[in-house]
Motif scaffolding. Structure first.
Motif, PDB file in Angstrom:
ATOM      1  N   LEU A 145      45.605  51.424  36.580  1.00  0.00           N
ATOM      2  CA  LEU A 145      46.019  51.537  35.186  1.00  0.00           C
ATOM      3  C   LEU A 145      46.993  52.686  35.005  1.00  0.00           C
ATOM      4  N   LYS A 146      47.751  52.628  33.938  1.00  0.00           N
ATOM      5  CA  LYS A 146      48.656  53.728  33.618  1.00  0.00           C
ATOM      6  C   LYS A 146      47.888  54.812  32.861  1.00  0.00           C
ATOM      7  N   PRO A 147      48.122  56.080  33.193  1.00  0.00           N
ATOM      8  CA  PRO A 147      47.471  57.161  32.448  1.00  0.00           C
ATOM      9  C   PRO A 147      47.865  57.126  30.973  1.00  0.00           C
ATOM     10  N   SER A 148      46.943  57.508  30.127  1.00  0.00           N
ATOM     11  CA  SER A 148      47.186  57.518  28.687  1.00  0.00           C
ATOM     12  C   SER A 148      46.255  58.530  28.043  1.00  0.00           C
ATOM     13  N   ASN A 149      46.658  59.060  26.912  1.00  0.00           N
ATOM     14  CA  ASN A 149      45.788  59.984  26.189  1.00  0.00           C
ATOM     15  C   ASN A 149      44.630  59.265  25.489  1.00  0.00           C
ATOM     16  N   LYS A 150      44.729  57.948  25.425  1.00  0.00           N
ATOM     17  CA  LYS A 150      43.699  57.166  24.759  1.00  0.00           C
ATOM     18  C   LYS A 150      43.178  56.092  25.699  1.00  0.00           C
ATOM     19  N   ALA A 151      41.868  55.945  25.754  1.00  0.00           N
ATOM     20  CA  ALA A 151      41.270  54.929  26.605  1.00  0.00           C
ATOM     21  C   ALA A 151      41.709  53.539  26.174  1.00  0.00           C
ATOM     22  N   ASN A 152      42.030  52.700  27.139  1.00  0.00           N
ATOM     23  CA  ASN A 152      42.468  51.331  26.903  1.00  0.00           C
ATOM     24  C   ASN A 152      41.248  50.438  26.706  1.00  0.00           C
ATOM     25  N   GLU A 153      41.079  49.944  25.494  1.00  0.00           N
ATOM     26  CA  GLU A 153      39.896  49.144  25.175  1.00  0.00           C
ATOM     27  C   GLU A 153      39.821  47.861  25.993  1.00  0.00           C
ATOM     28  N   ALA A 154      40.963  47.407  26.537  1.00  0.00           N
ATOM     29  CA  ALA A 154      40.992  46.176  27.324  1.00  0.00           C
ATOM     30  C   ALA A 154      40.869  46.438  28.823  1.00  0.00           C
ATOM     31  N   ALA A 155      40.709  47.697  29.208  1.00  0.00           N
ATOM     32  CA  ALA A 155      40.684  48.040  30.637  1.00  0.00           C
ATOM     33  C   ALA A 155      39.465  47.434  31.323  1.00  0.00           C
ATOM     34  N   LYS A 156      39.711  46.759  32.431  1.00  0.00           N
ATOM     35  CA  LYS A 156      38.631  46.156  33.198  1.00  0.00           C
ATOM     36  C   LYS A 156      37.983  47.191  34.133  1.00  0.00           C
ATOM     37  N   LYS A 157      36.703  46.973  34.393  1.00  0.00           N
ATOM     38  CA  LYS A 157      35.954  47.913  35.228  1.00  0.00           C
ATOM     39  C   LYS A 157      36.634  48.139  36.575  1.00  0.00           C
TER      40      LYS A 157
ATOM     41  N   LEU B  69      30.161  66.431  48.612  1.00  0.00           N
ATOM     42  CA  LEU B  69      30.438  67.799  48.193  1.00  0.00           C
ATOM     43  C   LEU B  69      31.937  68.004  47.997  1.00  0.00           C
ATOM     44  N   GLU B  70      32.736  67.451  48.886  1.00  0.00           N
ATOM     45  CA  GLU B  70      34.183  67.516  48.753  1.00  0.00           C
ATOM     46  C   GLU B  70      34.631  66.847  47.452  1.00  0.00           C
ATOM     47  N   LYS B  71      34.014  65.739  47.120  1.00  0.00           N
ATOM     48  CA  LYS B  71      34.364  65.035  45.884  1.00  0.00           C
ATOM     49  C   LYS B  71      33.968  65.836  44.647  1.00  0.00           C
ATOM     50  N   VAL B  72      32.825  66.517  44.708  1.00  0.00           N
ATOM     51  CA  VAL B  72      32.419  67.378  43.590  1.00  0.00           C
ATOM     52  C   VAL B  72      33.505  68.414  43.306  1.00  0.00           C
ATOM     53  N   LEU B  73      34.036  69.031  44.357  1.00  0.00           N
ATOM     54  CA  LEU B  73      35.049  70.072  44.194  1.00  0.00           C
ATOM     55  C   LEU B  73      36.388  69.524  43.721  1.00  0.00           C
ATOM     56  N   MET B  74      36.646  68.243  43.943  1.00  0.00           N
ATOM     57  CA  MET B  74      37.929  67.644  43.592  1.00  0.00           C
ATOM     58  C   MET B  74      37.885  66.773  42.337  1.00  0.00           C
ATOM     59  N   GLY B  75      36.741  66.720  41.668  1.00  0.00           N
ATOM     60  CA  GLY B  75      36.655  65.961  40.422  1.00  0.00           C
ATOM     61  C   GLY B  75      36.527  64.467  40.616  1.00  0.00           C
ATOM     62  N   GLN B  76      35.851  64.047  41.704  1.00  0.00           N
ATOM     63  CA  GLN B  76      35.663  62.634  42.004  1.00  0.00           C
ATOM     64  C   GLN B  76      34.186  62.262  41.938  1.00  0.00           C
ATOM     65  N   ALA B  77      33.914  61.010  41.627  1.00  0.00           N
ATOM     66  CA  ALA B  77      32.536  60.524  41.574  1.00  0.00           C
ATOM     67  C   ALA B  77      31.911  60.566  42.960  1.00  0.00           C
ATOM     68  N   VAL B  78      30.661  60.997  43.041  1.00  0.00           N
ATOM     69  CA  VAL B  78      29.998  61.137  44.334  1.00  0.00           C
ATOM     70  C   VAL B  78      29.458  59.813  44.847  1.00  0.00           C
ATOM     71  N   GLU B  79      29.521  58.761  44.017  1.00  0.00           N
ATOM     72  CA  GLU B  79      29.031  57.451  44.424  1.00  0.00           C
ATOM     73  C   GLU B  79      30.027  56.374  44.010  1.00  0.00           C
ATOM     74  N   PRO B  80      30.041  55.213  44.707  1.00  0.00           N
ATOM     75  CA  PRO B  80      30.868  54.084  44.269  1.00  0.00           C
ATOM     76  C   PRO B  80      30.428  53.625  42.875  1.00  0.00           C
ATOM     77  N   LEU B  81      31.379  53.254  42.036  1.00  0.00           N
ATOM     78  CA  LEU B  81      31.072  53.005  40.629  1.00  0.00           C
ATOM     79  C   LEU B  81      30.990  51.525  40.248  1.00  0.00           C
ATOM     80  N   LEU B  82      31.415  50.621  41.118  1.00  0.00           N
ATOM     81  CA  LEU B  82      31.533  49.221  40.719  1.00  0.00           C
ATOM     82  C   LEU B  82      30.215  48.599  40.272  1.00  0.00           C
ATOM     83  N   ASN B  83      29.095  49.059  40.805  1.00  0.00           N
ATOM     84  CA  ASN B  83      27.809  48.439  40.479  1.00  0.00           C
ATOM     85  C   ASN B  83      27.144  49.042  39.248  1.00  0.00           C
ATOM     86  N   TYR B  84      27.801  49.988  38.609  1.00  0.00           N
ATOM     87  CA  TYR B  84      27.230  50.623  37.427  1.00  0.00           C
ATOM     88  C   TYR B  84      27.616  49.870  36.158  1.00  0.00           C
ATOM     89  N   ASP B  85      26.782  50.011  35.116  1.00  0.00           N
ATOM     90  CA  ASP B  85      27.140  49.471  33.804  1.00  0.00           C
ATOM     91  C   ASP B  85      28.376  50.202  33.297  1.00  0.00           C
TER      92      ASP B  85
END
Length: 252
Positions: free
Chosen positions: A23-35, A133-149
């Motif tokens: 997706l393109k960065p934006s100051n506002k979340a895209n309501e149509a953005a797919k997971k 731990l590396e992801k924590v320091l870099m602002g990344q999720a520590v787990e894969p996100l696809l299976n989350y609500d």
């Protein structure tokens, strides 16, 4: 434009769009953005660097003490996380972390640890490996996100799971970096909450400027605020570490 040329342009337009899943960065979340596209955009935001060094201001507090120190941080992506803490120019402690080993010593009480990631897990109240731990320091999720609500709320892309373990991840639409990740275990009276209130641009990458960590495990509480300054990338770095003689081993 004849009909044939129209369909050719339409075909290639759709092909190009399908080959760019981010997706393109934006100051506002895209309501149509797919997971899936949000997840890919977040994964693509992982800072691409070989080495990183920084001065980090650290404010620490637990149920027994509080202190502020300055820490030198060095990282080689995927290989080393090295930290040296000092106060008024005096080295207080050093840490060297590799994918399969954690080493630490502190001079005040002349203690050291040389072992696995239990030291990190014991401090944070959550089991983390080197990559996480590396992801924590870099602002990344520590787990894969696809299976989350997935939902969109408060101008953030939100991923969560509720149950015995409650997990929450909030992604900013402006750069697809995390604003928050949290793991809670109510039955164990523990939680780990990490917030990223500020980011900074260094070269062509986006990394945290400030990280706030709150952790609780049973009756133990700790709070750490990190402020990253003087960040430099891709220099030749060394990671010197040697446990002094006469120190007592920390047993977990």
């Amino acid at each position: 434009m004849n009909l044939k040329r129209f369909f050719i342009f339409l075909f290639f337009g759709l092909l190009i769009a399908s080959c760019n899943p981010n997706l393109k960065p934006s100051n506002k979340a895209n309501e149509a953005a797919k997971k899936a596209r949000v997840v890919k955009s977040h994964e693509a935001s992982f800072a691409d660097f070989k080495t990183l060094k920084a001065r980090v201001g650290v404010d620490y507090q637990d149920d027994k003490q509080s202190r502020s120190i300055t820490m030198s941080l060095r990282m080689e992506k995927g290989k080393h996380i090295w930290m040296s803490a000092s106060l008024l120019g005096f080295t207080l402690a050093k840490v060297h972390i590799t994918p399969d080993r954690v080493q630490f010593y502190e001079k005040l009480n002349k203690r050291y640890f040389d072992g696995d990631f239990r030291l990190i897990s014991d401090f944070l109240g959550e089991e983390l490996d080197f990559e996480q731990l590396e992801k924590v320091l870099m602002g990344q999720a520590v787990e894969p996100l696809l299976n989350y609500d997935y939902s969109i709320a408060e101008n953030s892309y939100v991923f969560r799971a509720d149950g015995a373990f409650s997990k929450l991840f909030r992604i900013r639409p402006s750069d697809f970096k995390l604003s928050q990740q949290a793991i809670s275990k109510p039955q164990e009276n523990s939680f780990l909450m990490i917030k990223y209130p500020e980011y900074q641009e260094v070269g062509k990458i986006t990394i945290p400027q400030v990280i706030n960590i709150d952790a609780k495990r049973n009756q133990r509480f700790s709070k750490v605020n990190l402020d990253f300054n003087r960040v430099e990338l891709d220099e030749d770095l060394s990671f010197p570490f040697e446990i002094p003689d006469g120190y007592t081993k920390i047993e977990l």
